[in-house]
Motif scaffolding. Structure first.
Motif, PDB file in Angstrom:
ATOM      1  N   SER A 207       0.877  -1.245   0.002  1.00 47.89           N
ATOM      2  CA  SER A 207       0.175  -0.090   0.008  1.00 47.89           C
ATOM      3  C   SER A 207       0.841   1.329   0.065  1.00 47.89           C
ATOM      4  O   SER A 207       2.124   1.242   0.253  1.00 47.89           O
ATOM      5  N   ASN A 208       0.331   2.338  -0.080  1.00 48.60           N
ATOM      6  CA  ASN A 208       1.077   3.622   0.073  1.00 48.60           C
ATOM      7  C   ASN A 208       1.643   3.654   1.424  1.00 48.60           C
ATOM      8  O   ASN A 208       2.749   4.231   1.436  1.00 48.60           O
ATOM      9  N   VAL A 209       1.101   3.322   2.409  1.00 48.43           N
ATOM     10  CA  VAL A 209       1.715   3.174   3.830  1.00 48.43           C
ATOM     11  C   VAL A 209       3.160   2.218   3.829  1.00 48.43           C
ATOM     12  O   VAL A 209       4.105   2.641   4.146  1.00 48.43           O
ATOM     13  N   SER A 210       3.008   1.097   3.198  1.00 50.41           N
ATOM     14  CA  SER A 210       4.137   0.160   3.501  1.00 50.41           C
ATOM     15  C   SER A 210       5.314   0.687   2.306  1.00 50.41           C
ATOM     16  O   SER A 210       6.260   0.688   2.555  1.00 50.41           O
ATOM     17  N   GLU A 211       4.699   1.258   1.203  1.00 50.73           N
ATOM     18  CA  GLU A 211       5.799   1.636   0.238  1.00 50.73           C
ATOM     19  C   GLU A 211       6.385   3.017   0.553  1.00 50.73           C
ATOM     20  O   GLU A 211       7.761   3.253   0.239  1.00 50.73           O
ATOM     21  N   ASN A 212       5.655   4.107   1.048  1.00 47.89           N
ATOM     22  CA  ASN A 212       6.287   5.269   1.207  1.00 47.89           C
ATOM     23  C   ASN A 212       6.582   5.769   2.700  1.00 47.89           C
ATOM     24  O   ASN A 212       6.978   6.736   2.869  1.00 47.89           O
ATOM     25  N   LEU A 213       5.851   5.041   3.445  1.00 45.30           N
ATOM     26  CA  LEU A 213       5.835   5.598   4.918  1.00 45.30           C
ATOM     27  C   LEU A 213       6.250   4.706   5.943  1.00 45.30           C
ATOM     28  O   LEU A 213       7.183   5.120   6.712  1.00 45.30           O
ATOM     29  N   PHE A 214       6.164   3.455   6.033  1.00 43.53           N
ATOM     30  CA  PHE A 214       6.518   2.687   7.080  1.00 43.53           C
ATOM     31  C   PHE A 214       7.901   2.308   7.267  1.00 43.53           C
ATOM     32  O   PHE A 214       8.577   2.630   8.454  1.00 43.53           O
TER      33      PHE A 214
END
Length: 290
Positions: A207-214
Protein backbone atom coordinates in the motif's frame (compact mmCIF):
# COMPACT_ATOMS: atom_id res chain seq x y z
CA UNK A 1 -6.00 37.61 -12.38
CA UNK A 2 -5.54 38.47 -8.72
CA UNK A 3 -5.79 35.62 -6.21
CA UNK A 4 -5.39 35.38 -2.46
CA UNK A 5 -4.12 32.67 -0.14
CA UNK A 6 -4.76 32.37 3.60
CA UNK A 7 -2.93 29.76 5.66
CA UNK A 8 0.77 29.31 4.94
CA UNK A 9 1.36 26.03 6.73
CA UNK A 10 3.24 23.00 5.48
CA UNK A 11 0.86 22.61 2.52
CA UNK A 12 -0.29 26.17 2.00
CA UNK A 13 3.16 27.74 1.81
CA UNK A 14 4.30 25.87 -1.33
CA UNK A 15 0.82 25.96 -2.91
CA UNK A 16 0.72 29.74 -2.67
CA UNK A 17 4.26 29.79 -4.05
CA UNK A 18 3.15 27.97 -7.20
CA UNK A 19 0.26 30.41 -7.60
CA UNK A 20 2.61 33.38 -7.28
CA UNK A 21 4.58 32.15 -10.29
CA UNK A 22 1.50 32.58 -12.51
CA UNK A 23 -0.81 35.10 -10.86
CA UNK A 24 -0.69 38.24 -8.75
CA UNK A 25 -0.99 36.59 -5.33
CA UNK A 26 -1.87 38.23 -2.01
CA UNK A 27 -1.04 36.21 1.12
CA UNK A 28 -2.01 36.38 4.77
CA UNK A 29 -1.11 34.20 7.71
CA UNK A 30 -1.99 34.40 11.40
CA UNK A 31 1.76 34.71 12.04
CA UNK A 32 2.26 37.63 9.68
CA UNK A 33 6.04 37.20 9.54
CA UNK A 34 5.41 34.00 7.60
CA UNK A 35 3.45 35.94 4.97
CA UNK A 36 6.30 38.42 4.72
CA UNK A 37 8.81 35.57 4.30
CA UNK A 38 6.61 34.09 1.56
CA UNK A 39 6.57 37.44 -0.24
CA UNK A 40 10.34 37.61 -0.16
CA UNK A 41 10.74 34.05 -1.41
CA UNK A 42 8.06 33.88 -4.11
CA UNK A 43 7.20 37.46 -5.02
CA UNK A 44 3.71 37.29 -3.54
CA UNK A 45 2.41 40.29 -1.54
CA UNK A 46 1.80 40.08 2.21
CA UNK A 47 -1.32 42.08 3.06
CA UNK A 48 -3.66 42.77 5.94
CA UNK A 49 -6.76 40.59 6.01
CA UNK A 50 -9.32 43.09 4.59
CA UNK A 51 -7.17 43.60 1.48
CA UNK A 52 -7.89 40.01 0.44
CA UNK A 53 -11.38 41.16 -0.52
CA UNK A 54 -9.77 42.56 -3.70
CA UNK A 55 -9.12 39.13 -5.19
CA UNK A 56 -11.18 37.17 -7.69
CA UNK A 57 -10.43 33.78 -6.12
CA UNK A 58 -9.56 33.35 -2.45
CA UNK A 59 -7.89 30.14 -1.27
CA UNK A 60 -7.79 28.96 2.33
CA UNK A 61 -5.80 26.09 3.84
CA UNK A 62 -6.39 25.97 7.60
CA UNK A 63 -6.40 23.27 10.31
CA UNK A 64 -10.20 23.04 10.79
CA UNK A 65 -13.52 24.13 9.28
CA UNK A 66 -14.25 26.12 12.44
CA UNK A 67 -11.28 28.39 11.71
CA UNK A 68 -12.48 28.81 8.12
CA UNK A 69 -15.95 29.79 9.34
CA UNK A 70 -14.53 32.29 11.85
CA UNK A 71 -12.35 33.78 9.13
CA UNK A 72 -15.31 34.05 6.78
CA UNK A 73 -17.21 35.97 9.46
CA UNK A 74 -14.27 38.40 9.82
CA UNK A 75 -14.01 38.92 6.06
CA UNK A 76 -17.75 39.09 5.35
CA UNK A 77 -18.04 42.91 5.53
CA UNK A 78 -15.27 43.30 2.94
CA UNK A 79 -16.05 40.54 0.42
CA UNK A 80 -17.42 41.48 -2.99
CA UNK A 81 -20.11 39.68 -5.03
CA UNK A 82 -18.59 37.38 -7.62
CA UNK A 83 -15.67 36.30 -5.45
CA UNK A 84 -14.96 32.56 -5.41
CA UNK A 85 -13.76 31.03 -2.13
CA UNK A 86 -11.83 27.76 -2.56
CA UNK A 87 -11.21 25.98 0.73
CA UNK A 88 -8.38 23.43 0.86
CA UNK A 89 -8.91 22.68 4.55
CA UNK A 90 -9.55 19.04 5.51
CA UNK A 91 -12.83 19.92 7.14
CA UNK A 92 -16.41 19.03 7.98
CA UNK A 93 -19.12 18.82 5.30
CA UNK A 94 -21.91 20.29 7.47
CA UNK A 95 -19.89 23.25 8.71
CA UNK A 96 -18.63 23.94 5.18
CA UNK A 97 -22.23 24.07 3.99
CA UNK A 98 -23.06 26.54 6.77
CA UNK A 99 -20.11 28.74 5.79
CA UNK A 100 -21.13 28.57 2.13
CA UNK A 101 -24.68 29.70 2.93
CA UNK A 102 -23.34 32.68 4.87
CA UNK A 103 -21.01 33.66 2.01
CA UNK A 104 -23.77 33.23 -0.56
CA UNK A 105 -25.69 36.06 1.13
CA UNK A 106 -22.88 38.35 -0.08
CA UNK A 107 -22.82 36.77 -3.55
CA UNK A 108 -19.64 34.81 -2.81
CA UNK A 109 -19.38 31.25 -4.17
CA UNK A 110 -17.66 28.44 -2.27
CA UNK A 111 -15.92 25.17 -3.11
CA UNK A 112 -14.70 22.63 -0.54
CA UNK A 113 -11.61 21.42 -2.36
CA UNK A 114 -9.63 19.10 -0.12
CA UNK A 115 -6.06 18.10 -0.91
CA UNK A 116 -4.14 14.86 -0.94
CA UNK A 117 -0.54 14.07 -1.81
CA UNK A 118 1.08 15.44 1.31
CA UNK A 119 3.82 18.04 1.58
CA UNK A 120 5.81 16.32 -1.18
CA UNK A 121 2.89 16.66 -3.58
CA UNK A 122 2.47 20.32 -2.69
CA UNK A 123 6.16 21.04 -3.20
CA UNK A 124 6.24 19.25 -6.55
CA UNK A 125 2.96 20.80 -7.78
CA UNK A 126 1.45 17.33 -7.95
CA UNK A 127 -1.31 17.60 -5.37
CA UNK A 128 -4.65 15.87 -5.80
CA UNK A 129 -7.80 17.97 -5.35
CA UNK A 130 -11.26 16.55 -4.58
CA UNK A 131 -13.81 19.35 -4.90
CA UNK A 132 -17.43 19.72 -3.89
CA UNK A 133 -19.71 22.50 -5.09
CA UNK A 134 -21.39 23.90 -8.18
CA UNK A 135 -20.06 22.74 -11.56
CA UNK A 136 -19.62 26.32 -12.79
CA UNK A 137 -17.54 27.26 -9.75
CA UNK A 138 -15.38 24.19 -10.23
CA UNK A 139 -14.86 25.05 -13.90
CA UNK A 140 -13.76 28.54 -12.90
CA UNK A 141 -11.30 27.33 -10.24
CA UNK A 142 -9.80 24.34 -12.03
CA UNK A 143 -7.43 26.19 -14.41
CA UNK A 144 -6.01 28.13 -11.46
CA UNK A 145 -5.59 25.02 -9.29
CA UNK A 146 -3.61 23.44 -12.13
CA UNK A 147 -0.73 25.63 -10.97
CA UNK A 148 -0.13 23.15 -8.13
CA UNK A 149 -2.31 20.08 -8.72
CA UNK A 150 -1.86 17.14 -11.09
CA UNK A 151 -5.26 15.55 -10.41
CA UNK A 152 -8.37 17.71 -9.93
CA UNK A 153 -11.76 16.00 -9.64
CA UNK A 154 -15.23 17.43 -9.08
CA UNK A 155 -16.63 14.74 -6.79
CA UNK A 156 -20.12 16.10 -6.15
CA UNK A 157 -22.20 18.81 -4.43
CA UNK A 158 -21.01 21.09 -1.66
CA UNK A 159 -19.49 19.10 1.19
CA UNK A 160 -18.46 16.19 -1.02
CA UNK A 161 -14.79 17.19 -1.09
CA UNK A 162 -14.59 17.10 2.70
CA UNK A 163 -16.43 13.77 2.80
CA UNK A 164 -14.14 12.09 0.26
CA UNK A 165 -11.05 13.43 2.01
CA UNK A 166 -12.27 12.11 5.37
CA UNK A 167 -12.86 8.64 3.97
CA UNK A 168 -9.53 8.73 2.13
CA UNK A 169 -7.67 9.57 5.32
CA UNK A 170 -9.61 6.93 7.23
CA UNK A 171 -8.29 4.39 4.73
CA UNK A 172 -4.78 5.73 5.34
CA UNK A 173 -5.37 5.09 9.06
CA UNK A 174 -6.67 1.56 8.41
CA UNK A 175 -3.58 0.68 6.34
CA UNK A 176 -1.24 2.17 8.91
CA UNK A 177 -2.86 0.40 11.85
CA UNK A 178 -3.14 -2.95 10.07
CA UNK A 179 0.47 -2.91 8.87
CA UNK A 180 1.64 -1.99 12.37
CA UNK A 181 -0.29 -4.93 13.82
CA UNK A 182 1.22 -7.32 11.30
CA UNK A 183 4.76 -6.04 11.71
CA UNK A 184 4.62 -6.25 15.50
CA UNK A 185 3.64 -9.92 15.20
CA UNK A 186 6.42 -10.64 12.69
CA UNK A 187 9.10 -8.98 14.81
CA UNK A 188 7.85 -10.94 17.82
CA UNK A 189 8.49 -14.10 15.78
CA UNK A 190 12.06 -13.02 15.03
CA UNK A 191 11.49 -11.71 11.50
CA UNK A 192 13.57 -8.74 10.31
CA UNK A 193 11.10 -5.87 9.81
CA UNK A 194 12.96 -4.37 6.85
CA UNK A 195 13.10 -7.65 4.98
CA UNK A 196 9.45 -8.39 5.71
CA UNK A 197 8.52 -4.97 4.34
CA UNK A 198 10.60 -5.62 1.22
CA UNK A 199 8.56 -8.76 0.55
CA UNK A 200 5.23 -7.08 1.31
CA UNK A 201 6.05 -4.29 -1.14
CA UNK A 202 6.54 -6.85 -3.89
CA UNK A 203 3.32 -8.67 -2.96
CA UNK A 204 -0.42 -8.17 -2.75
CA UNK A 205 -0.35 -6.58 0.72
CA UNK A 206 1.51 -3.46 -0.40
CA UNK A 207 0.00 0.00 0.00
CA UNK A 208 1.08 3.62 0.02
CA UNK A 209 1.76 3.18 3.74
CA UNK A 210 4.06 0.20 3.18
CA UNK A 211 5.82 1.68 0.15
CA UNK A 212 6.26 5.31 1.17
CA UNK A 213 5.83 5.66 4.92
CA UNK A 214 6.54 2.64 7.05
CA UNK A 215 10.17 1.97 6.21
CA UNK A 216 11.14 5.62 6.02
CA UNK A 217 9.45 6.59 9.29
CA UNK A 218 8.70 3.64 11.54
CA UNK A 219 11.47 1.12 10.87
CA UNK A 220 13.99 3.96 10.56
CA UNK A 221 12.71 5.27 13.96
CA UNK A 222 12.78 8.81 12.51
CA UNK A 223 9.02 9.63 12.58
CA UNK A 224 9.39 13.05 10.87
CA UNK A 225 6.34 15.09 11.81
CA UNK A 226 4.88 16.17 8.46
CA UNK A 227 1.26 15.27 9.33
CA UNK A 228 0.44 15.16 13.01
CA UNK A 229 -1.24 12.15 14.59
CA UNK A 230 -3.86 14.45 16.08
CA UNK A 231 -4.82 15.75 12.63
CA UNK A 232 -5.38 12.23 11.35
CA UNK A 233 -7.47 11.51 14.45
CA UNK A 234 -9.47 14.65 13.62
CA UNK A 235 -10.09 13.37 10.08
CA UNK A 236 -11.26 10.04 11.48
CA UNK A 237 -13.76 11.98 13.60
CA UNK A 238 -15.04 13.73 10.47
CA UNK A 239 -15.29 10.36 8.74
CA UNK A 240 -17.38 9.10 11.67
CA UNK A 241 -19.84 11.96 11.06
CA UNK A 242 -19.98 11.06 7.35
CA UNK A 243 -20.76 7.46 8.28
CA UNK A 244 -23.41 8.59 10.75
CA UNK A 245 -25.07 10.82 8.15
CA UNK A 246 -25.06 7.96 5.62
CA UNK A 247 -26.33 5.42 8.20
CA UNK A 248 -24.25 2.69 6.55
CA UNK A 249 -22.40 -0.20 8.23
CA UNK A 250 -18.73 0.58 8.88
CA UNK A 251 -17.46 -1.38 11.91
CA UNK A 252 -13.80 -1.28 10.82
CA UNK A 253 -13.60 2.47 10.24
CA UNK A 254 -15.32 3.16 13.54
CA UNK A 255 -12.95 0.83 15.41
CA UNK A 256 -9.84 2.36 13.85
CA UNK A 257 -11.04 5.76 14.97
CA UNK A 258 -11.07 4.49 18.56
CA UNK A 259 -7.50 3.21 18.22
CA UNK A 260 -6.30 6.60 17.01
CA UNK A 261 -8.08 8.40 19.83
CA UNK A 262 -6.22 6.18 22.29
CA UNK A 263 -2.93 6.81 20.47
CA UNK A 264 -3.55 10.56 20.52
CA UNK A 265 -3.80 10.42 24.31
CA UNK A 266 -0.96 7.95 24.94
CA UNK A 267 1.54 8.77 22.17
CA UNK A 268 0.83 12.42 21.39
CA UNK A 269 -1.26 14.65 19.16
CA UNK A 270 0.38 17.70 17.60
CA UNK A 271 3.97 16.89 18.51
CA UNK A 272 4.26 13.50 16.76
CA UNK A 273 3.77 12.22 13.21
CA UNK A 274 0.73 10.10 12.38
CA UNK A 275 2.99 7.10 11.78
CA UNK A 276 3.86 7.22 15.49
CA UNK A 277 0.56 5.40 16.07
CA UNK A 278 2.74 2.29 15.65
CA UNK A 279 4.32 3.17 18.99
CA UNK A 280 1.05 2.35 20.73
CA UNK A 281 1.13 -1.21 19.41
CA UNK A 282 4.83 -1.43 20.26
CA UNK A 283 4.02 -0.37 23.81
CA UNK A 284 1.28 -2.99 24.11
CA UNK A 285 3.56 -5.68 22.64
CA UNK A 286 6.70 -4.66 24.55
CA UNK A 287 8.96 -4.35 21.48
CA UNK A 288 10.07 -2.04 18.70
CA UNK A 289 9.45 -2.65 15.00
CA UNK A 290 12.96 -2.94 13.60
Amino acid sequence: MKVGFIGLGAMGYPLAGHLAKKYETLVWNRTFAKAEAHAREFGSRAVELPELAQVEILFTCLPTSLEVDQLAQRLLPYLRPGTLWVDHTSGEPELAQKTARMLQEKGVSYLDACLSGGVAGALQARATVMAGGAAEDFARAKPVMEAYAAKIVHVGPLGSGHAVKAVNNALLAVNLWALSEGMVALVKQGVNAGLALEVINASSGRSNVSENLFGQRVISREFPNTFALGLLAKDLGICAKVLEAAATPAPMLRQVREFFEIAKREVGATEVDHTAVAKLLEKWAGLEIK
